[in-house]
Design a protein around this motif. Structure first.
Motif, PDB file in Angstrom:
ATOM      1  N   ARG A  72      -8.454   3.053  -4.040  1.00  0.00           N
ATOM      2  CA  ARG A  72      -7.361   2.989  -2.697  1.00  0.00           C
ATOM      3  C   ARG A  72      -8.115   2.780  -1.435  1.00  0.00           C
ATOM      4  O   ARG A  72      -7.470   1.934  -0.630  1.00  0.00           O
ATOM      5  CB  ARG A  72      -6.530   4.022  -2.705  1.00  0.00           C
ATOM      6  CG  ARG A  72      -5.277   3.928  -1.795  1.00  0.00           C
ATOM      7  CD  ARG A  72      -4.265   5.126  -1.897  1.00  0.00           C
ATOM      8  NE  ARG A  72      -3.322   5.036  -0.658  1.00  0.00           N
ATOM      9  CZ  ARG A  72      -2.395   4.218  -0.477  1.00  0.00           C
ATOM     10  NH1 ARG A  72      -2.029   3.315  -1.283  1.00  0.00           N
ATOM     11  NH2 ARG A  72      -1.598   4.571   0.488  1.00  0.00           N
ATOM     12  N   GLU A 119       1.652   9.408  -5.816  1.00  0.00           N
ATOM     13  CA  GLU A 119       2.219  10.828  -5.765  1.00  0.00           C
ATOM     14  C   GLU A 119       2.999  11.060  -6.906  1.00  0.00           C
ATOM     15  O   GLU A 119       3.187  12.259  -7.222  1.00  0.00           O
ATOM     16  CB  GLU A 119       3.221  10.866  -4.431  1.00  0.00           C
ATOM     17  CG  GLU A 119       2.076  10.725  -3.294  1.00  0.00           C
ATOM     18  CD  GLU A 119       2.732  10.697  -1.932  1.00  0.00           C
ATOM     19  OE1 GLU A 119       2.072  10.771  -0.680  1.00  0.00           O
ATOM     20  OE2 GLU A 119       3.672  10.356  -1.922  1.00  0.00           O
ATOM     21  N   TRP A 156      -8.609  -0.825  -0.633  1.00  0.00           N
ATOM     22  CA  TRP A 156      -7.472  -1.487  -0.484  1.00  0.00           C
ATOM     23  C   TRP A 156      -7.602  -3.011  -0.005  1.00  0.00           C
ATOM     24  O   TRP A 156      -7.363  -3.963  -0.581  1.00  0.00           O
ATOM     25  CB  TRP A 156      -6.398  -0.928   0.265  1.00  0.00           C
ATOM     26  CG  TRP A 156      -5.028  -1.742  -0.068  1.00  0.00           C
ATOM     27  CD1 TRP A 156      -4.538  -2.672   1.041  1.00  0.00           C
ATOM     28  CD2 TRP A 156      -3.926  -1.560  -0.949  1.00  0.00           C
ATOM     29  NE1 TRP A 156      -3.455  -3.272   0.669  1.00  0.00           N
ATOM     30  CE2 TRP A 156      -2.937  -2.646  -0.455  1.00  0.00           C
ATOM     31  CE3 TRP A 156      -3.887  -1.067  -2.156  1.00  0.00           C
ATOM     32  CZ2 TRP A 156      -1.828  -2.730  -1.127  1.00  0.00           C
ATOM     33  CZ3 TRP A 156      -2.637  -1.168  -2.609  1.00  0.00           C
ATOM     34  CH2 TRP A 156      -1.517  -1.859  -2.481  1.00  0.00           C
ATOM     35  N   GLN A 179       2.101   1.703  -3.458  1.00  0.00           N
ATOM     36  CA  GLN A 179       0.972   2.631  -4.237  1.00  0.00           C
ATOM     37  C   GLN A 179       1.126   3.845  -3.999  1.00  0.00           C
ATOM     38  O   GLN A 179       0.772   4.716  -4.833  1.00  0.00           O
ATOM     39  CB  GLN A 179      -0.187   1.946  -4.198  1.00  0.00           C
ATOM     40  CG  GLN A 179      -1.378   2.391  -5.215  1.00  0.00           C
ATOM     41  CD  GLN A 179      -2.587   1.931  -4.995  1.00  0.00           C
ATOM     42  OE1 GLN A 179      -3.320   2.430  -3.800  1.00  0.00           O
ATOM     43  NE2 GLN A 179      -3.330   1.590  -5.860  1.00  0.00           N
ATOM     44  N   LYS A 180       0.945   4.418  -2.763  1.00  0.00           N
ATOM     45  CA  LYS A 180       0.952   5.940  -2.357  1.00  0.00           C
ATOM     46  C   LYS A 180       2.190   6.573  -3.139  1.00  0.00           C
ATOM     47  O   LYS A 180       1.958   7.590  -3.511  1.00  0.00           O
ATOM     48  CB  LYS A 180       1.104   5.777  -0.918  1.00  0.00           C
ATOM     49  CG  LYS A 180       1.136   7.210  -0.250  1.00  0.00           C
ATOM     50  CD  LYS A 180       1.020   7.444   1.102  1.00  0.00           C
ATOM     51  CE  LYS A 180       1.410   8.706   1.875  1.00  0.00           C
ATOM     52  NZ  LYS A 180       0.501   9.588   1.437  1.00  0.00           N
ATOM     53  N   LYS A 181       3.350   6.011  -3.139  1.00  0.00           N
ATOM     54  CA  LYS A 181       4.586   6.573  -3.724  1.00  0.00           C
ATOM     55  C   LYS A 181       4.237   6.982  -5.218  1.00  0.00           C
ATOM     56  O   LYS A 181       4.571   7.658  -5.818  1.00  0.00           O
ATOM     57  CB  LYS A 181       5.751   5.744  -3.641  1.00  0.00           C
ATOM     58  CG  LYS A 181       6.659   6.105  -2.581  1.00  0.00           C
ATOM     59  CD  LYS A 181       7.848   5.335  -2.171  1.00  0.00           C
ATOM     60  CE  LYS A 181       8.614   4.874  -3.453  1.00  0.00           C
ATOM     61  NZ  LYS A 181       9.777   3.725  -2.890  1.00  0.00           N
ATOM     62  N   LEU A 228      -7.738   7.304  -6.599  1.00  0.00           N
ATOM     63  CA  LEU A 228      -7.622   7.487  -5.063  1.00  0.00           C
ATOM     64  C   LEU A 228      -9.116   6.961  -4.241  1.00  0.00           C
ATOM     65  O   LEU A 228      -8.998   6.441  -3.088  1.00  0.00           O
ATOM     66  CB  LEU A 228      -7.807   8.899  -5.015  1.00  0.00           C
ATOM     67  CG  LEU A 228      -6.550   9.770  -5.524  1.00  0.00           C
ATOM     68  CD1 LEU A 228      -6.553  11.051  -5.346  1.00  0.00           C
ATOM     69  CD2 LEU A 228      -5.214   9.189  -4.680  1.00  0.00           C
ATOM     70  N   LYS A 244       0.815  -1.099  -0.096  1.00  0.00           N
ATOM     71  CA  LYS A 244      -0.222  -0.048   0.094  1.00  0.00           C
ATOM     72  C   LYS A 244       0.876   1.223   0.081  1.00  0.00           C
ATOM     73  O   LYS A 244       0.434   2.201  -0.657  1.00  0.00           O
ATOM     74  CB  LYS A 244      -0.986   0.074   1.316  1.00  0.00           C
ATOM     75  CG  LYS A 244      -1.878   0.998   1.007  1.00  0.00           C
ATOM     76  CD  LYS A 244      -3.092   0.833   2.193  1.00  0.00           C
ATOM     77  CE  LYS A 244      -4.323   1.754   1.843  1.00  0.00           C
ATOM     78  NZ  LYS A 244      -5.109   1.720   3.015  1.00  0.00           N
ATOM     79  N   ALA A 245       2.002   1.223   0.855  1.00  0.00           N
ATOM     80  CA  ALA A 245       3.127   2.168   0.715  1.00  0.00           C
ATOM     81  C   ALA A 245       3.633   2.634  -0.649  1.00  0.00           C
ATOM     82  O   ALA A 245       3.578   3.883  -1.101  1.00  0.00           O
ATOM     83  CB  ALA A 245       4.201   2.109   1.614  1.00  0.00           C
TER      84      ALA A 245
END
Ligand code: AMP
Ligand code: MG
Length: 324
Positions: free
Chosen positions: A256, A236, A259, A231-233, A253, A228-229
């Motif tokens: 997400r 962004e 998730w 995907q955030k990167k 978004l 999940k981290a």
């Protein structure tokens, strides 16, 4: 397995008067090459190929054991197999060369096909993988299909209709960027059909894939597993880089937020649709270089195991002369 060779109808008289010769390669494999009246025939007249070829997963990929509940959360998305990034980049180039050479044989043999299925959460790397692994492959021998929200025509048919229409013909490599699994993933998470409908699809998918493998198609199903981290990167990065804006979908978004539901849906699909002839392969995919290398190696090793061969040369061809 060898019993299935009988399906090739060796020695059978065809309606164009050509008798198929049995086992030209002396390997116990059915022949794919014939020579009749000056015309080389390469395609068997009856679909029903050699026995399914076991998929050769590269070290570092987790193969989902058929018939067992799969614990997706236990797979480390950041695994890199202890490999060195620079080494893996060189190794990827070598795997690509193998794929390019083997694809030419597959195409010339024109008897079997290979279907690569890619599934992942949004930003999971499907497009990048396809671009990287298949770079340099003869475009004539390859069809890539990206499946989007079904059209109204597609929705008017059974859910497998549009996927079946895009499966690779003899000699071809087919690539599914998203696939029939969407119909037990996004469809399930968003509740697009009643549960009884999506529940029955796992078995229907297994039947469909059995039809394909028994018809001479080898399936390699890759699930690109990111955290999940990660995907955030990646989201962004898409927001920060104007050249990536076209790839940013605000709907990602919203997705997400689901998730956990997606992870559960992926885990169930992997558990219920990993079969001996069409197993699911889980690829740790936080590191793009690792993902690309292990997938390319898996494709190359599986193609090598398929052992596609150029058709037998017509007798006497070396002595032929071309008139002025
Ligand atoms: P992308 O791959 O980012 O271009 O987006 C394609 C979109 O189509 C994704 O949001 C998928 O969830 C959606 N999609 C693909 N197949 C299906 C399906 N069978 N039913 C509903 N949505 C789908
Ligand atoms: Mg998208």
């Amino acid at each position: 397995m060898s019993k299935k060779h009988g399906k090739h109808h060796r020695g059978q008289k065809r309606d164009d008067g050509v008798t198929e010769s049995a086992d030209l390669h002396g390997s116990g494999r059915p022949s794919t090459a014939r020579w009749a009246g000056g015309v080389a025939e390469t395609a068997p007249d009856v679909l029903g190929g050699p026995p399914p070829i076991p998929v050769r997963a590269a070290p570092g990929i987790v193969t989902v054991a058929p018939g067992t509940r799969f614990d997706l959360a236990a797979v480390d998305t950041g695994a890199d197999g202890g490999l060195d990034k620079a080494w893996a980049k060189d190794a990827l180039a070598k795997e690509r060369e193998r794929i390019i050479a083997l694809q030419e044989r597959l195409y010339a043999e024109r008897a079997r096909s290979l279907l690569l299925v890619f599934q992942a959460i949004d930003t999971g790397g499907k497009d990048g993988t396809i671009r990287s692994v298949l770079k340099g492959v003869n475009p004539q021998g390859c069809t890539v299909t990206s499946f989007k929200v079904p059209s109204s025509d597609e929705r008017d048919h059974d859910f497998l209709w549009r996927y079946h229409a895009r499966t690779p013909g003899r000699g071809m490599i087919g690539v599914f960027n998203r696939s029939h699994y969407e119909d037990v993933l996004v469809v399930r998470v968003k509740g697009l059909v009643p549960e009884a409908v999506w529940q029955s699809r796992y078995g229907q998918i297994n039947d469909f894939e059995r039809l394909l493998t028994e018809s001479g198609t080898t399936l390699i199903k890759f699930f690109l597993h990111i955290s999940k981290a990660e995907q955030k990167k990646r989201l962004e990065a898409r927001i920060a880089d104007p050249e990536k804006h076209w790839k940013f979908d605000p709907a990602d978004l919203v997705e997400r937020k689901s998730w956990d539901a997606y992870q559960q849906a992926f885990a169930d699909a992997l558990t219920r649709c990993s079969t001996p002839d069409a197993p699911w392969l889980v690829v740790p995919a936080d590191h793009k270089w690792f993902r690309n290398y292990v997938i390319a190696r898996t494709v190359a090793d599986t193609l090598e195991a398929m052992d596609p061969r150029f058709p037998e040369a017509p007798k006497g061809i070396a002595e032929l002369t071309v008139p002025d």
